[in-house]
Write an enzyme that holds these catalytic residues in place. Structure first.
Site, PDB file in Angstrom:
ATOM      1  N   LYS A  86     -41.753  14.625   7.796  1.00 55.12           N
ATOM      2  CA  LYS A  86     -43.035  14.698   8.503  1.00 55.12           C
ATOM      3  C   LYS A  86     -43.638  16.090   8.338  1.00 55.12           C
ATOM      4  O   LYS A  86     -43.085  17.069   8.819  1.00 55.12           O
ATOM      5  CB  LYS A  86     -42.836  14.431   9.996  1.00 55.12           C
TER       6      LYS A  86
ATOM      7  N   GLY B  95     -46.228  15.685  16.578  1.00 53.30           N
ATOM      8  CA  GLY B  95     -44.834  16.054  16.803  1.00 53.30           C
ATOM      9  C   GLY B  95     -44.226  15.299  17.962  1.00 53.30           C
ATOM     10  O   GLY B  95     -43.068  14.873  17.915  1.00 53.30           O
TER      11      GLY B  95
ATOM     12  N   CYS C  64     -43.819  33.441   9.227  1.00 52.29           N
ATOM     13  CA  CYS C  64     -42.770  33.820  10.182  1.00 52.29           C
ATOM     14  C   CYS C  64     -42.108  35.129   9.787  1.00 52.29           C
ATOM     15  O   CYS C  64     -41.453  35.767  10.605  1.00 52.29           O
ATOM     16  CB  CYS C  64     -41.742  32.704  10.315  1.00 52.29           C
TER      17      CYS C  64
ATOM     18  N   GLY D 187     -48.174  12.283  11.615  1.00 48.92           N
ATOM     19  CA  GLY D 187     -48.489  12.062  13.024  1.00 48.92           C
ATOM     20  C   GLY D 187     -48.090  13.237  13.873  1.00 48.92           C
ATOM     21  O   GLY D 187     -47.644  14.278  13.365  1.00 48.92           O
TER      22      GLY D 187
ATOM     23  N   GLU E 168     -44.265  36.226  20.085  1.00 47.64           N
ATOM     24  CA  GLU E 168     -44.771  35.964  18.736  1.00 47.64           C
ATOM     25  C   GLU E 168     -46.251  35.607  18.818  1.00 47.64           C
ATOM     26  O   GLU E 168     -46.620  34.619  19.452  1.00 47.64           O
ATOM     27  CB  GLU E 168     -43.984  34.814  18.098  1.00 47.64           C
TER      28      GLU E 168
ATOM     29  N   GLU F  15     -35.342  26.686  11.634  1.00 44.90           N
ATOM     30  CA  GLU F  15     -35.980  27.946  11.218  1.00 44.90           C
ATOM     31  C   GLU F  15     -37.152  28.163  12.161  1.00 44.90           C
ATOM     32  O   GLU F  15     -38.159  27.462  12.055  1.00 44.90           O
ATOM     33  CB  GLU F  15     -36.501  27.845   9.780  1.00 44.90           C
TER      34      GLU F  15
ATOM     35  N   GLY G  39     -42.595  12.930  15.364  1.00 51.53           N
ATOM     36  CA  GLY G  39     -41.591  13.999  15.184  1.00 51.53           C
ATOM     37  C   GLY G  39     -40.410  13.753  16.102  1.00 51.53           C
ATOM     38  O   GLY G  39     -39.238  13.752  15.687  1.00 51.53           O
TER      39      GLY G  39
HETATM   40  O1  TXE Z   1     -45.626  24.498  16.060  1.00 49.66           O
HETATM   41  P1  TXE Z   1     -44.697  23.249  16.284  1.00 49.66           P
HETATM   42  P2  TXE Z   1     -47.034  24.803  16.722  1.00 49.66           P
HETATM   43  C1  TXE Z   1     -44.786  29.356  15.882  1.00 49.66           C
HETATM   44  C2  TXE Z   1     -46.027  30.173  16.123  1.00 49.66           C
HETATM   45  C3  TXE Z   1     -46.958  29.202  16.690  1.00 49.66           C
HETATM   46  C4  TXE Z   1     -46.019  28.386  17.558  1.00 49.66           C
HETATM   47  C5  TXE Z   1     -46.487  27.017  17.902  1.00 49.66           C
HETATM   48  O2  TXE Z   1     -45.767  31.174  17.067  1.00 49.66           O
HETATM   49  O3  TXE Z   1     -47.976  29.790  17.459  1.00 49.66           O
HETATM   50  O4  TXE Z   1     -44.858  28.292  16.779  1.00 49.66           O
HETATM   51  O5  TXE Z   1     -46.977  26.374  16.756  1.00 49.66           O
HETATM   52  C6  TXE Z   1     -43.498  19.177  14.883  1.00 49.66           C
HETATM   53  N1  TXE Z   1     -40.122  16.790  17.935  1.00 49.66           N
HETATM   54  N2  TXE Z   1     -44.657  28.844  14.544  1.00 49.66           N
HETATM   55  O6  TXE Z   1     -47.104  24.304  18.118  1.00 49.66           O
HETATM   56  O7  TXE Z   1     -45.253  22.355  17.338  1.00 49.66           O
HETATM   57  C7  TXE Z   1     -44.961  19.363  14.587  1.00 49.66           C
HETATM   58  O8  TXE Z   1     -45.609  18.123  14.499  1.00 49.66           O
HETATM   59  C8  TXE Z   1     -40.153  16.883  16.603  1.00 49.66           C
HETATM   60  C9  TXE Z   1     -43.713  29.497  13.707  1.00 49.66           C
HETATM   61  O9  TXE Z   1     -48.074  24.351  15.805  1.00 49.66           O
HETATM   62  O10 TXE Z   1     -43.322  23.754  16.439  1.00 49.66           O
HETATM   63  C10 TXE Z   1     -44.889  20.115  13.264  1.00 49.66           C
HETATM   64  O11 TXE Z   1     -44.639  19.201  12.198  1.00 49.66           O
HETATM   65  N3  TXE Z   1     -41.111  17.544  15.932  1.00 49.66           N
HETATM   66  C11 TXE Z   1     -43.405  28.711  12.516  1.00 49.66           C
HETATM   67  C12 TXE Z   1     -43.680  21.020  13.461  1.00 49.66           C
HETATM   68  O12 TXE Z   1     -42.940  20.425  14.526  1.00 49.66           O
HETATM   69  C13 TXE Z   1     -42.070  18.164  16.651  1.00 49.66           C
HETATM   70  C14 TXE Z   1     -44.473  27.959  11.877  1.00 49.66           C
HETATM   71  C15 TXE Z   1     -44.000  22.451  13.836  1.00 49.66           C
HETATM   72  O13 TXE Z   1     -44.894  22.478  14.912  1.00 49.66           O
HETATM   73  C16 TXE Z   1     -42.085  18.107  18.052  1.00 49.66           C
HETATM   74  C17 TXE Z   1     -45.343  27.326  12.834  1.00 49.66           C
HETATM   75  C18 TXE Z   1     -41.050  17.382  18.698  1.00 49.66           C
HETATM   76  N4  TXE Z   1     -40.986  17.274  20.033  1.00 49.66           N
HETATM   77  C19 TXE Z   1     -45.425  27.811  14.104  1.00 49.66           C
HETATM   78  N5  TXE Z   1     -43.157  18.804  18.492  1.00 49.66           N
HETATM   79  C20 TXE Z   1     -42.450  29.339  11.539  1.00 49.66           C
HETATM   80  N6  TXE Z   1     -41.189  29.464  11.928  1.00 49.66           N
HETATM   81  O14 TXE Z   1     -42.809  29.659  10.426  1.00 49.66           O
HETATM   82  C21 TXE Z   1     -43.795  19.280  17.403  1.00 49.66           C
HETATM   83  N7  TXE Z   1     -43.144  18.882  16.286  1.00 49.66           N
END
Ligand code: TXE
Length: 480
Positions: free
Chosen positions: A173, A206, A282, A204, A383, A248, A210
Site C-alpha cells: 500500500k 492508512g 527522514c 486507500g 519532528e 522505519e 493499511g
Molecule cells: O504518515 P503516516 P503521515 C512523519 C512526519 C510526518 C508524520 C505524519 O513527521 O509529519 O510522520 O505523516 C499508512 N495502519 N513521517 O501522517 O500516517 C499511511 O496510509 C497501517 C516520516 O502522513 O505514518 C501511509 O501509507 N498503515 C516518514 C503510511 O502509513 C497506516 C515519512 C505513512 O503514513 C496506518 C512520512 C495504520 N493505522 C511521514 N495509518 C519517514 N520516516 O520518512 C497510516 N498508515
C-alpha cells in the site's frame, strides 16, 4: 482520472466503489481519485498473493533476478513519465524526481536482482557429534509493505524489491497522499513478466486498508516506513500476532559542525541536507550544531546560501524547492514557525508562505532557519518534517554529543570534522543507526539502513532486507 488497484496482474476498481480525492500540491487542485479500498479488496489481493506463492517461491533465483532486472530497465526507460507523475503528485521539483527518486527506484530493483543471486546461508559442522547443520533462508509467504509520501516510488520499491526477490508475494500500500507512481508501476510489472499475484497494490487510507493489512492474520511480516505514532500503533496491532516487523520511522537528526571541517563543502552539503525535498526526508539534518568559534560566520554564510534557493513550481527547472505535500502538512509545519518565539526560537530567515504565479493555491513555504538557545526546546525535540532547521552554537565535543543524544529519535547524524580521533569518538558514542562524516545521504545500498529509539526497529538495505524477508530454518542431520 481514476487510479485503480492492481490485483492479480489486473487493474480493478474497489469493490465498494469508494474513492478518495487526490490533490496536486503545486496548485491545490484535485486531479484524480484513488480507491478507498476495504477488507474485501484486501481479501482479493491476499488470495492472489497466496495463490502465486507456491510457484514464485520455487522460481529459480536466475529467473527472479531477470524479472527484477526487467522492471529496473523499464523504470529507467519510462523515467520522464514517472518523474513527471511524481512531481505532480508530491510537489517535489521535477529535476529532483528525475535525478534522485526515479533512478533510485530502478536501482532498488537492480540491486536486489543482483543481491538475491549472492544470498547464501550457513552450515555448521557439529564436529565430534557426527552431525551437520545447515540453515535454509525460506521466504515468509505473503508479506505487507506500507510506504509514505515523501519519496513515493523510491521507498515503495525499497520494500517491494527485496520482498519479491526473496520469493515472497506481497500486498503493498502506497501512501494515499502520493499514489500515482505506484499505480504506474503496475503496467511495468506486467510488461516485465512478473507473474500475476506476486505483487498486489491496494490503495486507500492508512486507517482502513493499511490497518487491515497489518491486522491480517496470514500476512506474517510488515515492512513500514512512516510516522513514529503510526509505527507505534502498527507494533501494537502486530505484536500479539508475533509478526516480523521492520519499522522505519521519523528522525530529528543532528548535524554537528566543527571548526576544523572543510568549510565550503560543509556549507554546500548543509544547505542540501536541510532543504532537499522541502526538508521532507527522514534523513534531513534538522538540528544544526555549530562550534562556537565559527558560529557567527556560519550563520551569515548559511543565510546567504539559503537566500539563493528558489521556491517555485515543481515543473520549473530552476526551482530548488517545490510545494509541500499537502495542506494539512503545510499547516503542521507552519504551526512550528508561528509558535517559534513561544518555544524559545527566533526565526532568522524565511518563515513565510510563498505565492507562485499561476500556482497561487499551491503549498509553498520559504526555507526557514530558526536560531535556538536550548536543545530541549520543542523545535529541537519534535519532528517538523518540512523546510525548517534550527541552529545553535556549542563549546566542546562532550557538550554537543550530549545534545545530539538528547532526543527521542535516533535515525542519522552528520558530522563535519577533519579530526579522525574526534570522528571515531563521536561516531561510536552517538545513538543513531547511521552516521555520515563529511558527507550527507551518500548511500551504498549494501549497507544497513534504519534507526534506534523512536526512529524504529529493524534494518533494511542489502542482505539485512533479505534476512528480514526470509525465515531461517535450521536442519540438523546426524550421520554415523
Ligand atoms: O504518515 P503516516 P503521515 C512523519 C512526519 C510526518 C508524520 C505524519 O513527521 O509529519 O510522520 O505523516 C499508512 N495502519 N513521517 O501522517 O500516517 C499511511 O496510509 C497501517 C516520516 O502522513 O505514518 C501511509 O501509507 N498503515 C516518514 C503510511 O502509513 C497506516 C515519512 C505513512 O503514513 C496506518 C512520512 C495504520 N493505522 C511521514 N495509518 C519517514 N520516516 O520518512 C497510516 N498508515
Amino acid at each position: 482520472m481514476k487510479i485503480k488497484n492492481y490485483i492479480n496482474g489486473e487493474f480493478v476498481n474497489p469493490i465498494l466503489d469508494n474513492w478518495i480525492d487526490n490533490y496536486n500540491p503545486s496548485n491545490g487542485e484535485i486531479y484524480s481519485q484513488i480507491p478507498n479500498s476495504s477488507d474485501i479488496d484486501l481479501k482479493n489481493a491476499f488470495k492472489a498473493a497466496k495463490n502465486a506463492f507456491p510457484k514464485w517461491s520455487e522460481t529459480t533465483l536466475e529467473k527472479r533476478s531477470q524479472i527484477l532486472s526487467n522492471i529496473a530497465h523499464l523504470i529507467t526507460e519510462k523515467l520522464p513519465e514517472l518523474a513527471a507523475a511524481e512531481a505532480k503528485d508530491n510537489g517535489k521539483p521535477l529535476e529532483l524526481a528525475k535525478s534522485i527518486d526515479i533512478p533510485r527506484a530502478a536501482a532498488n530493483f537492480q540491486f536486489f536482482a543482483n543481491a538475491i543471486t549472492q544470498f547464501a546461508s550457513e552450515t555448521h559442522d557439529s564436529v565430534g557429534l557426527n552431525a551437520i547443520n545447515f540453515t535454509l533462508r525460506q521466504p515468509i509467504g505473503v508479506v505487507g509493505c506500507i510506504s509514505p509520501w515523501n519519496l513515493p516510488l523510491y521507498l515503495f520499491t525499497w520494500k517491494i524489491a527485496p520482498a519479491i526477490a526473496a520469493g515472497n508475494c506481497v500486498v503493498a500500500k502506497p501512501s494515499e497522499i502520493t499514489p500515482m507512481t505506484a499505480f504506474l508501476l503496475g503496467e511495468i510489472l506486467n510488461e516485465a513478466g512478473l507473474p500475476k499475484g506476486v505483487l498486489n497494490i491496494v490503495h486507500g487510507s492508512g486507517k482502513t486498508i493499511g490497518q487491515a493489512i497489518v491486522a491480517h492474520s496470514e500476512i506474517k511480516a510488515i515492512s513500514f516506513t512512516g510516522g513514529t505514532q503510526t509505527g507505534a500503533h502498527i507494533a501494537k496491532v502486530a505484536a500479539p500476532m508475533f509478526k516480523k516487523l521492520s519499522l522505519e520511522l521519523g528522525g530529528k537528526n543532528p548535524a554537528i559542525i566543527f571548526a576544523d571541517c572543510n568549510y565550503d563543502e560543509m556549507l554546500e552539503a548543509t544547505v542540501r541536507s536541510s532543504f532537499a525535498n522541502q526538508g521532507q526526508i527522514c534523513l534531513c539534518g534538522s538540528r544544526i550544531f555549530i562550534e562556537a568559534s565559527i558560529y557567527q560566520k556560519f550563520k551569515t554564510d548559511f543565510i546567504t546560501a539559503v537566500s539563493k534557493l528558489k521556491v517555485g513550481n515543481p515543473f520549473d527547472s530552476t526551482s530548488d524547492l517545490g510545494a509541500l505535500v499537502s495542506k494539512p502538512h503545510l499547516e503542521k509545519v507552519r504551526s512550528y514557525i508561528d509558535n517559534a518565539a513561544q518555544y524559545g526560537g527566533k526565526v532568522i530567515f524565511g518563515g513565510n508562505l510563498v505565492s507562485i504565479h499561476n500556482f497561487e493555491s499551491g503549498y509553498y513555504l520559504e526555507p526557514t532557519i530558526i536560531e535556538v538557545k536550548d536543545n530541549s526546546c520543542v523545535l529541537n525535540q519534535e519532528e517538523i518534517f518540512g523546510p525548517v532547521v534550527t541552529i545553535m552554537p556549542f563549546n566542546n565535543e562532550n557538550e554537543v554529543l550530549a545534545m545530539a543524544n538528547d532526543s527521542s529519535y535516533g535515525l542519522s547524524a552528520t558530522l563535519w570534522t577533519n579530526d579522525l580521533k574526534k570522528t571515531m569518538r563521536i561516531s561510536k558514542q552517538i545513538h543513531t543507526g547511521i552516521v555520515w562524516v563529511n558527507t550527507w545521504l551518500l548511500r551504498d545500498l549494501r549497507t544497513p539502513f534504519g534507526g534506534v529509539k523512536n526512529s524504529g526497529v529493524g534494518r533494511e538495505g542489502g542482505l539485512e532486507a533479505l534476512r528480514f524477508f526470509t525465515e531461517p530454518k535450521n536442519i540438523c542431520i546426524k550421520y554415523n
